[in-house]
Motif scaffolding. Sequence first.
Motif, PDB file in Angstrom:
ATOM      1  N   THR A   1      -6.799   9.515   0.234  1.00  0.00           N
ATOM      2  CA  THR A   1      -5.679   9.518   1.926  1.00  0.00           C
ATOM      3  C   THR A   1      -6.054   8.162   2.150  1.00  0.00           C
ATOM      4  O   THR A   1      -4.986   7.403   2.815  1.00  0.00           O
ATOM      5  N   ILE A   2      -7.475   7.590   2.190  1.00  0.00           N
ATOM      6  CA  ILE A   2      -7.601   6.102   2.900  1.00  0.00           C
ATOM      7  C   ILE A   2      -6.845   5.459   2.250  1.00  0.00           C
ATOM      8  O   ILE A   2      -6.120   4.072   3.072  1.00  0.00           O
ATOM      9  N   ILE A   3      -6.946   4.423   0.389  1.00  0.00           N
ATOM     10  CA  ILE A   3      -6.566   4.097   0.153  1.00  0.00           C
ATOM     11  C   ILE A   3      -4.977   4.178   0.450  1.00  0.00           C
ATOM     12  O   ILE A   3      -4.196   2.882   0.546  1.00  0.00           O
ATOM     13  N   THR A   4      -4.661   4.931   0.288  1.00  0.00           N
ATOM     14  CA  THR A   4      -2.856   5.271   0.376  1.00  0.00           C
ATOM     15  C   THR A   4      -2.527   4.540   2.029  1.00  0.00           C
ATOM     16  O   THR A   4      -1.431   3.993   2.341  1.00  0.00           O
ATOM     17  N   LEU A   5      -3.395   5.577   3.229  1.00  0.00           N
ATOM     18  CA  LEU A   5      -2.332   4.808   4.032  1.00  0.00           C
ATOM     19  C   LEU A   5      -3.149   3.188   4.551  1.00  0.00           C
ATOM     20  O   LEU A   5      -2.067   3.081   5.118  1.00  0.00           O
ATOM     21  N   LEU A   6      -4.371   2.879   3.862  1.00  0.00           N
ATOM     22  CA  LEU A   6      -4.543   1.327   4.361  1.00  0.00           C
ATOM     23  C   LEU A   6      -3.205   0.246   3.010  1.00  0.00           C
ATOM     24  O   LEU A   6      -2.407  -0.771   3.671  1.00  0.00           O
ATOM     25  N   CYS A   7      -2.491   0.975   2.606  1.00  0.00           N
ATOM     26  CA  CYS A   7      -1.327   0.285   1.627  1.00  0.00           C
ATOM     27  C   CYS A   7      -0.397   0.503   2.491  1.00  0.00           C
ATOM     28  O   CYS A   7       0.239  -0.367   2.336  1.00  0.00           O
ATOM     29  N   LEU A   8      -0.352   2.088   2.444  1.00  0.00           N
ATOM     30  CA  LEU A   8       1.521   1.891   3.737  1.00  0.00           C
ATOM     31  C   LEU A   8       1.190   0.785   4.749  1.00  0.00           C
ATOM     32  O   LEU A   8       2.171   0.551   5.458  1.00  0.00           O
TER      33      LEU A   8
ATOM     34  N   LEU B   1      -7.264   9.230  -9.979  1.00  0.00           N
ATOM     35  CA  LEU B   1      -5.852   8.411 -11.243  1.00  0.00           C
ATOM     36  C   LEU B   1      -4.930   8.913 -10.839  1.00  0.00           C
ATOM     37  O   LEU B   1      -3.754   8.672 -11.171  1.00  0.00           O
ATOM     38  N   PHE B   2      -5.682  10.495 -11.169  1.00  0.00           N
ATOM     39  CA  PHE B   2      -4.186  11.532 -11.004  1.00  0.00           C
ATOM     40  C   PHE B   2      -3.899  12.225  -9.522  1.00  0.00           C
ATOM     41  O   PHE B   2      -2.872  12.072  -9.073  1.00  0.00           O
ATOM     42  N   VAL B   3      -4.866  12.476  -8.879  1.00  0.00           N
ATOM     43  CA  VAL B   3      -4.639  12.414  -7.089  1.00  0.00           C
ATOM     44  C   VAL B   3      -3.922  11.232  -6.496  1.00  0.00           C
ATOM     45  O   VAL B   3      -3.219  11.363  -5.933  1.00  0.00           O
ATOM     46  N   LEU B   4      -4.270  10.238  -6.580  1.00  0.00           N
ATOM     47  CA  LEU B   4      -3.551   9.124  -5.683  1.00  0.00           C
ATOM     48  C   LEU B   4      -2.237   9.349  -5.744  1.00  0.00           C
ATOM     49  O   LEU B   4      -1.862   8.805  -4.944  1.00  0.00           O
ATOM     50  N   PRO B   5      -1.852   9.215  -6.877  1.00  0.00           N
ATOM     51  CA  PRO B   5      -0.219   9.246  -6.993  1.00  0.00           C
ATOM     52  C   PRO B   5       0.667  10.005  -6.053  1.00  0.00           C
ATOM     53  O   PRO B   5       1.454   9.492  -5.231  1.00  0.00           O
ATOM     54  N   TYR B   6       0.005  11.343  -6.182  1.00  0.00           N
ATOM     55  CA  TYR B   6       0.514  11.987  -5.477  1.00  0.00           C
ATOM     56  C   TYR B   6       0.093  12.363  -3.729  1.00  0.00           C
ATOM     57  O   TYR B   6       1.299  13.199  -3.028  1.00  0.00           O
ATOM     58  N   VAL B   7      -0.800  11.856  -3.640  1.00  0.00           N
ATOM     59  CA  VAL B   7      -1.152  11.446  -2.499  1.00  0.00           C
ATOM     60  C   VAL B   7       0.353  10.358  -1.796  1.00  0.00           C
ATOM     61  O   VAL B   7       0.100  10.420  -0.739  1.00  0.00           O
ATOM     62  N   PHE B   8       0.220   9.838  -2.642  1.00  0.00           N
ATOM     63  CA  PHE B   8       0.996   8.431  -1.428  1.00  0.00           C
ATOM     64  C   PHE B   8       2.698   8.534  -2.350  1.00  0.00           C
ATOM     65  O   PHE B   8       3.120   8.485  -1.130  1.00  0.00           O
ATOM     66  N   LEU B   9       2.780   9.282  -3.050  1.00  0.00           N
ATOM     67  CA  LEU B   9       4.309   9.591  -2.408  1.00  0.00           C
ATOM     68  C   LEU B   9       4.546  11.200  -1.234  1.00  0.00           C
ATOM     69  O   LEU B   9       4.988  11.481  -1.584  1.00  0.00           O
ATOM     70  N   SER B  10       3.432  12.169  -1.397  1.00  0.00           N
ATOM     71  CA  SER B  10       2.867  12.866   0.103  1.00  0.00           C
ATOM     72  C   SER B  10       4.005  12.125   1.639  1.00  0.00           C
ATOM     73  O   SER B  10       3.858  12.492   1.621  1.00  0.00           O
ATOM     74  N   LEU B  11       3.019  11.267   1.303  1.00  0.00           N
ATOM     75  CA  LEU B  11       2.394  10.245   2.867  1.00  0.00           C
ATOM     76  C   LEU B  11       3.888   9.012   2.735  1.00  0.00           C
ATOM     77  O   LEU B  11       3.836   8.329   4.079  1.00  0.00           O
ATOM     78  N   SER B  12       3.735   9.211   1.555  1.00  0.00           N
ATOM     79  CA  SER B  12       5.011   7.382   1.963  1.00  0.00           C
ATOM     80  C   SER B  12       5.413   7.283   2.892  1.00  0.00           C
ATOM     81  O   SER B  12       6.224   6.817   3.832  1.00  0.00           O
ATOM     82  N   SER B  13       6.982   8.481   2.768  1.00  0.00           N
ATOM     83  CA  SER B  13       8.218   9.020   3.257  1.00  0.00           C
ATOM     84  C   SER B  13       8.024   9.370   4.972  1.00  0.00           C
ATOM     85  O   SER B  13       8.460   8.345   5.687  1.00  0.00           O
ATOM     86  N   SER B  14       6.964   9.688   5.001  1.00  0.00           N
ATOM     87  CA  SER B  14       6.426  10.310   6.391  1.00  0.00           C
ATOM     88  C   SER B  14       5.969   9.108   7.485  1.00  0.00           C
ATOM     89  O   SER B  14       6.031   8.562   8.717  1.00  0.00           O
ATOM     90  N   TYR B  15       5.122   8.076   7.202  1.00  0.00           N
ATOM     91  CA  TYR B  15       4.421   6.706   7.382  1.00  0.00           C
ATOM     92  C   TYR B  15       5.575   5.551   7.593  1.00  0.00           C
ATOM     93  O   TYR B  15       5.969   5.209   8.317  1.00  0.00           O
ATOM     94  N   ARG B  16       6.542   5.477   6.414  1.00  0.00           N
ATOM     95  CA  ARG B  16       7.951   4.908   6.860  1.00  0.00           C
ATOM     96  C   ARG B  16       9.239   4.517   7.903  1.00  0.00           C
ATOM     97  O   ARG B  16       9.368   4.626   8.140  1.00  0.00           O
ATOM     98  N   ARG B  17       9.081   6.123   8.254  1.00  0.00           N
ATOM     99  CA  ARG B  17       9.663   6.794   8.892  1.00  0.00           C
ATOM    100  C   ARG B  17       9.381   6.951  10.753  1.00  0.00           C
ATOM    101  O   ARG B  17       9.838   7.252  11.108  1.00  0.00           O
ATOM    102  N   LEU B  18       7.996   5.936  10.894  1.00  0.00           N
ATOM    103  CA  LEU B  18       7.456   6.134  11.637  1.00  0.00           C
ATOM    104  C   LEU B  18       7.989   5.914  12.720  1.00  0.00           C
ATOM    105  O   LEU B  18       8.591   4.270  12.304  1.00  0.00           O
TER     106      LEU B  18
END
Length: 571
Positions: free
Chosen positions: A385-392, A447-464
Amino acid sequence: MTSNIKTDVFTRMVKLSPRFLLALLLLPIFAGLISVLLPAFGWAPELEQTSIGLHGFYALWQTPGLSQMVTLSVSTGLISTLLAFIITLMILAAFFNSPWLNRIQRLLSPILVIPHAAAAIAVGFLIAPSGMISRLLSPWLTGWELAPNGLFPHDPYGISIILGLTLKELPFLLLMALGVLAQPELGKKLRQQHKVALNLGYCPMTAFFKVILPSLYPLLRLPILAVLAYASASVEMPLILGPNTPPTLAVAIMHWFSDVDLNLRIKASAGALLQLTLTGGLLALWLGGEKAVKVLFSGLMTNGQRRYGSAFWQTITLVLTTLVIAFILLSLIGLVMWSVAGFWRFPAVMPDQFVLSHFQNALMQMSEPLFNTLAIGIITTVFATIITLLCLESEQLTAKPMSRFTSLVIYIPLLVPSIAFLFGLVWMQQLVHNQTSFFNVVFTHLLFVLPYVFLSLSSSYRRLDPRFAHVAASLGASPAKVFLQIKLPQLFSPILIAIALGLAISFGQYLPTLLAGGGRISTITTEAVTLANGASRRTSAVYAIMQMVLPLIGFILAWLLPKYFFKSAHR
């Protein structure tokens, strides 16, 4: 001065995070593939094998039943994916713009949190000779007073595997499609086009296939390919539902790699490369099939035909949807009943008595697997989750959307058969004498959790709404303060959902836990799979239910906590 230093550190960390993400996903996978490639061609110094050759492949070709293993892997993967995809399209076409679509979504959504191993155990209980289907039909229809010698599960044709994979992957594809249609602009546009087609006299299902599907399918391609890649190299489903003589190729590779004869690892590495080739071939076949379908059916899209037996296909879809939901519900009911069943003779539909002793006995022995499951899941998911938030956040700080290459890399752990690169990672860990099993398991889960967390969060973050961040920045707030105090509170609910999804993915990992942990790290999932092959059916049911309950608790908390906090904030 201190504030500027903190700001610089945060900004630098955010800007470097996409590169870290790429390295985190690419390096282990490619290093794992290379590390499985070398032993396959005979280079394994730890086994005193240093001559390059085709010994591993020769041993693989001489394996009895190899052709059946390959056939079983290819057929079950392709047929289950095709069935799940076709049924998904039929449900969408029949119930598009209907309130029934949301009701079906609510019924099928909970299936996503059920790990594959638990789903396989539930399906096995349903179709077994003494399972719920036989009990419901006996003796009034079948005449069976004793449980028959049934074909299912473990049938040699892989029908049980196909059934289990189809029931598990169908809800995923359906929810991916509904997620695409939930995009405000695209969803509105497609619904308007569908209404125009209806007004022109097209029946609902024909309107869907001619108007909606051409725009919808390209956005579903990657999820479909991920499902196909998983189904062709799955271990949990075939291990629990599939035949043993011979098993699917992925299951056979796992057995060779875990064998006490370390020389079999050479053959396992060659088998992993064969599995990689088979999966790649299936993906290429699917993409080629797309082009063939486009050429063959392009005339049907523009011929002006408005009805293709609409009433017949509507009825077929209704029957199929009912059967799918009934199968899933019966599987879960049977699982729960076995977990609390006392004496339960065939063909009685209900046990003679209900007891809690199976739960009590299992819970007494479950402390270590439960602790490992929770600890690995929490550490992995928080890090992802932390990696995903920083990338977004990097996208917004640099004003550059993520490149197509990076977006594709996020899918790589889902498209490359895990059984291929995981063996390579284990070879590497042993080569460097890395005995930290717990860390290895956490890393492979990531390696398997990160893709799902990223795909779950990306659309919400980009719609802020960016105006909040702009106002805060104009008032002198640093990027770190804007990120922590403006953006994250707005994303509280999506972050919780992403965390719940990450935990569910981690809780369900079997092969990464088994291989990376060297069999020394036991979790609820590894114990459930072990018990499903020979232990008491009641104990297996308890572990399968625990597999389902853990992720379900996560999703319930993700649903309840935002309501509680928002209610407290308004007081």
